[in-house]
Write a protein that holds these residues in place. Structure first.
Motif, mmCIF file in Angstrom:
data_model
loop_
_atom_site.group_PDB
_atom_site.id
_atom_site.type_symbol
_atom_site.label_atom_id
_atom_site.label_comp_id
_atom_site.label_asym_id
_atom_site.label_seq_id
_atom_site.Cartn_x
_atom_site.Cartn_y
_atom_site.Cartn_z
ATOM 1 N N LYS A 81 0.848 -0.764 0.058
ATOM 2 C CA LYS A 81 -0.424 0.269 0.154
ATOM 3 C C LYS A 81 0.921 0.602 -0.124
ATOM 4 C CE LYS A 81 -3.755 -1.971 2.209
ATOM 5 N NZ LYS A 81 -5.048 -1.403 0.934
ATOM 6 N N PHE A 82 2.133 1.306 0.777
ATOM 7 C CA PHE A 82 2.337 2.276 1.068
ATOM 8 C C PHE A 82 3.566 2.492 -0.692
ATOM 9 C CE2 PHE A 82 2.737 2.640 5.726
ATOM 10 C CZ PHE A 82 2.250 3.997 6.004
ATOM 11 N N GLY A 83 4.325 1.415 -1.000
ATOM 12 C CA GLY A 83 4.749 1.327 -2.364
ATOM 13 C C GLY A 83 3.526 1.970 -3.358
ATOM 14 N N ALA A 84 2.642 1.885 -3.760
ATOM 15 C CA ALA A 84 1.624 2.583 -4.503
ATOM 16 C C ALA A 84 1.702 3.771 -4.352
ATOM 17 C CB ALA A 84 0.716 1.351 -4.480
ATOM 18 N N MET A 85 1.170 3.879 -3.407
ATOM 19 C CA MET A 85 1.087 5.695 -2.819
ATOM 20 C C MET A 85 2.256 6.487 -3.020
ATOM 21 S SD MET A 85 -0.041 7.422 0.660
ATOM 22 C CE MET A 85 1.906 7.470 1.206
ATOM 23 N N PHE A 86 3.557 5.534 -3.140
ATOM 24 C CA PHE A 86 4.626 6.514 -2.786
ATOM 25 C C PHE A 86 5.131 7.077 -4.384
ATOM 26 C CE2 PHE A 86 5.787 5.217 1.314
ATOM 27 C CZ PHE A 86 5.394 6.685 1.984
ATOM 28 N N GLU A 87 5.296 5.517 -5.089
ATOM 29 C CA GLU A 87 5.204 5.440 -6.603
ATOM 30 C C GLU A 87 4.354 6.610 -7.616
ATOM 31 O OE1 GLU A 87 7.811 1.374 -8.248
ATOM 32 O OE2 GLU A 87 5.466 1.613 -8.200
ATOM 33 N N ALA A 88 2.654 6.260 -7.210
ATOM 34 C CA ALA A 88 1.681 7.341 -7.658
ATOM 35 C C ALA A 88 2.638 8.913 -7.526
ATOM 36 C CB ALA A 88 0.447 7.606 -6.900
ATOM 37 N N ARG A 89 3.252 9.368 -6.912
ATOM 38 C CA ARG A 89 3.876 10.666 -6.510
ATOM 39 C C ARG A 89 5.046 10.879 -7.136
ATOM 40 N NH1 ARG A 89 0.410 14.597 -5.016
ATOM 41 N NH2 ARG A 89 -1.222 13.720 -3.399
ATOM 42 N N ASN A 90 5.872 9.747 -6.884
ATOM 43 C CA ASN A 90 7.181 9.965 -7.445
ATOM 44 C C ASN A 90 7.585 8.423 -8.371
ATOM 45 O OD1 ASN A 90 9.484 9.998 -8.666
ATOM 46 N ND2 ASN A 90 10.734 10.167 -6.684
ATOM 47 N N PRO A 91 7.658 8.395 -9.285
ATOM 48 C CA PRO A 91 7.880 6.424 -9.996
ATOM 49 C C PRO A 91 9.239 6.408 -10.106
ATOM 50 C CG PRO A 91 6.403 7.750 -12.060
ATOM 51 C CD PRO A 91 6.965 8.662 -10.186
ATOM 52 N N LYS A 92 10.050 7.068 -9.136
ATOM 53 C CA LYS A 92 11.249 7.063 -9.212
ATOM 54 C C LYS A 92 11.957 6.617 -8.271
ATOM 55 C CE LYS A 92 12.547 8.122 -13.747
ATOM 56 N NZ LYS A 92 13.894 9.318 -13.830
ATOM 57 N N VAL A 93 10.537 7.091 -6.935
ATOM 58 C CA VAL A 93 11.575 6.711 -5.676
ATOM 59 C C VAL A 93 11.775 5.670 -5.396
ATOM 60 C CG1 VAL A 93 9.008 5.681 -4.926
ATOM 61 C CG2 VAL A 93 10.262 6.799 -3.263
ATOM 62 N N ASP A 94 12.537 5.148 -4.563
ATOM 63 C CA ASP A 94 13.650 4.520 -3.823
ATOM 64 C C ASP A 94 12.891 4.361 -2.461
ATOM 65 O OD1 ASP A 94 15.859 3.100 -3.341
ATOM 66 O OD2 ASP A 94 16.468 4.724 -2.007
ATOM 67 N N ILE A 95 13.416 2.738 -2.123
ATOM 68 C CA ILE A 95 12.029 2.640 -1.069
ATOM 69 C C ILE A 95 13.309 1.500 -0.263
ATOM 70 C CG2 ILE A 95 9.862 1.676 0.054
ATOM 71 C CD1 ILE A 95 8.317 2.758 -2.158
ATOM 72 N N GLY A 96 13.153 1.363 0.908
ATOM 73 C CA GLY A 96 14.188 0.766 1.418
ATOM 74 C C GLY A 96 13.462 -0.284 2.436
ATOM 75 N N LEU A 97 13.048 -1.247 3.286
ATOM 76 C CA LEU A 97 12.463 -1.572 4.460
ATOM 77 C C LEU A 97 13.427 -2.171 4.658
ATOM 78 C CD1 LEU A 97 9.745 -4.614 2.648
ATOM 79 C CD2 LEU A 97 9.060 -1.836 3.165
ATOM 80 N N THR A 98 13.347 -1.709 6.333
ATOM 81 C CA THR A 98 14.659 -1.743 7.465
ATOM 82 C C THR A 98 13.969 -3.305 8.608
ATOM 83 O OG1 THR A 98 14.641 0.304 7.233
ATOM 84 C CG2 THR A 98 15.767 -0.748 9.263
ATOM 85 N N SER A 99 14.780 -4.146 8.142
ATOM 86 C CA SER A 99 14.422 -5.159 8.948
ATOM 87 C C SER A 99 15.342 -4.979 10.812
ATOM 88 C CB SER A 99 15.768 -6.573 8.115
ATOM 89 O OG SER A 99 14.876 -7.787 8.902
ATOM 90 N N THR A 100 14.808 -5.349 11.121
ATOM 91 C CA THR A 100 15.526 -5.711 12.562
ATOM 92 C C THR A 100 16.131 -6.236 13.192
ATOM 93 O OG1 THR A 100 13.198 -5.233 13.334
ATOM 94 C CG2 THR A 100 14.358 -3.726 12.955
ATOM 95 N N TRP A 101 16.288 -6.110 14.656
ATOM 96 C CA TRP A 101 17.579 -7.177 15.393
ATOM 97 C C TRP A 101 16.677 -8.168 15.780
ATOM 98 C CZ3 TRP A 101 17.787 -1.725 15.769
ATOM 99 C CH2 TRP A 101 16.780 -1.135 16.703
ATOM 100 N N SER A 102 17.863 -9.143 16.652
ATOM 101 C CA SER A 102 16.901 -10.147 17.401
ATOM 102 C C SER A 102 16.845 -9.296 18.955
ATOM 103 C CB SER A 102 18.221 -10.947 17.866
ATOM 104 O OG SER A 102 18.807 -11.731 16.772
ATOM 105 N N ARG A 103 15.877 -9.953 19.386
ATOM 106 C CA ARG A 103 15.649 -9.185 21.000
ATOM 107 C C ARG A 103 15.813 -9.663 22.070
ATOM 108 N NH1 ARG A 103 9.468 -6.726 21.188
ATOM 109 N NH2 ARG A 103 9.626 -7.655 23.477
ATOM 110 N N PRO A 104 17.172 -10.087 23.114
ATOM 111 C CA PRO A 104 17.282 -10.977 24.184
ATOM 112 C C PRO A 104 16.588 -11.138 24.849
ATOM 113 C CG PRO A 104 19.161 -8.564 23.765
ATOM 114 C CD PRO A 104 17.801 -8.624 22.749
ATOM 115 N N ASP A 105 15.379 -9.874 25.707
ATOM 116 C CA ASP A 105 13.977 -10.691 25.920
ATOM 117 C C ASP A 105 13.120 -11.342 25.596
ATOM 118 O OD1 ASP A 105 13.797 -8.360 24.343
ATOM 119 O OD2 ASP A 105 12.165 -8.498 24.969
ATOM 120 N N LEU A 106 13.463 -11.547 24.131
ATOM 121 C CA LEU A 106 12.733 -12.688 23.930
ATOM 122 C C LEU A 106 13.431 -13.813 23.076
ATOM 123 C CD1 LEU A 106 10.432 -10.905 21.690
ATOM 124 C CD2 LEU A 106 9.582 -11.508 23.728
ATOM 125 N N THR A 107 14.577 -13.740 23.473
ATOM 126 C CA THR A 107 15.401 -15.101 23.206
ATOM 127 C C THR A 107 15.961 -15.411 25.116
ATOM 128 O OG1 THR A 107 16.459 -13.854 20.872
ATOM 129 C CG2 THR A 107 17.896 -15.964 22.083
#
Length: 307
Positions: free
Chosen positions: A141-167
């Protein structure tokens, strides 16, 4: 004598013209339109529970008006130190998913951007850890919205870290598993979202950079049993959010991902490291960790000492 004076005057005039031309070129470079960068995320983007949270907030634009500097402000400073021109914006809220940002902030974000970085909830789905379904839906949804405004937009997804409290705590989704595993599971979710969404250009491997810092012996793997001598703690006191070290490493990865520049160019005298209390040696090591993660080099290679 008269001829010598004339020659000296002509020489000085020539030098003045050369300096003037160089100055004009520098002004021209500085006056070039800045590229815009938008960061969307939660506490993992704004640097909660660390000095990064409100760091240099006046250098970036917080679209929510909450005075956040965070990782975006670190990114901004890094780009300035490398002579790059970026206008940095952020929209962040604690404990929120991309679904929440879409439902509550989409009109605020609906404009043309050159670069966008999207960060989802730390476990992807709060109710179904490591399930990427919502990330896939709302990154589209976000990708479509941003591309509609700028077809050349550069989009990255930030993959986050392991949580010690869940490990390391009992009865949690990654209990009894390696500290590396959560980051790898989260990364698989982000990879699935990228594969399903043609608007996404890349995944920013922040969680893998945390893993790399541990594998290299720079960071301690388990903050619950203390931090070993000569190592750093990537997490703050809740063993969940990042420490200043962790957010610094995140910003380095984003610098390399978005600009294509080698984080090692910053060096041991990098300004944010000094202001946040990171030693030159640690700053150089974290810059190397970010570079190794981005280019796929071995994490455990020897480090060069800062000059």
């Amino acid at each position: 004598m008269h001829l010598k004076l004339i020659f000296a005057s002509l020489l000085l005039a020539g030098q003045s013209v050369a300096v003037s031309a160089q100055s004009e070129a520098a002004v021209s470079d500085t006056a070039a339109p800045a590229q815009t960068v938008l960061f969307v995320g939660n506490s993992f983007t704004y640097g909660a529970l660390s000095p990064v949270w409100h760091y240099r907030a006046d250098t970036v634009t917080d679209l929510n008006g909450e005075g956040v500097g965070g990782v975006p402000a670190l990114f901004k400073l890094f780009t300035e130190e490398l002579g790059l021109n970026y206008d940095v914006y952020l929209e962040t809220s604690p404990g929120k998913s991309l679904e929440w940002h879409w439902q509550n902030k989409a009109p605020l974000l609906d404009r043309a951007w050159d670069h966008v970085t999207l960060q989802d909830y730390s476990t992807l789905n709060p109710d179904k850890p490591a399930d990427p379904a919502n990330l896939i839906t709302y990154s589209k949804k976000f990708g479509a919205m941003f591309e509609a405004r700028n077809p050349k937009v550069d989009i990255g997804l930030t993959s986050t870290w392991s949580r010690p409290d869940l490990t390391y705590r009992p009865g949690k989704p990654w209990t009894g598993r390696s500290i590396y595993q959560m980051a790898l599971d989260v990364r698989r979710g982000y990879d699935a979202a990228k594969a399903a969404n043609k608007a996404v250009d890349r995944v920013n491997p922040v969680g893998e950079a945390f893993n790399c810092a541990i594998a290299a012996g720079v960071a301690d793997a388990n903050p619950y049993d203390g931090t070993s001598f000569g190592q750093i703690d990537l997490w703050t006191f809740d063993h969940y959010h990042g420490s200043a070290y962790g957010y610094y490493l995140e910003a380095l990865v984003l610098l390399g991902s978005i600009t294509g520049k080698d984080p090692r160019l910053l060096g041991g005298e990098e300004e944010a490291a000094s202001e946040l209390g990171l030693s030159p040696e640690v700053a150089v090591k974290l810059q190397a960790i970010a570079a190794r993660t981005l280019n796929g080099s071995p994490c455990d290679a020897p480090f060069e000492q800062p000059s």
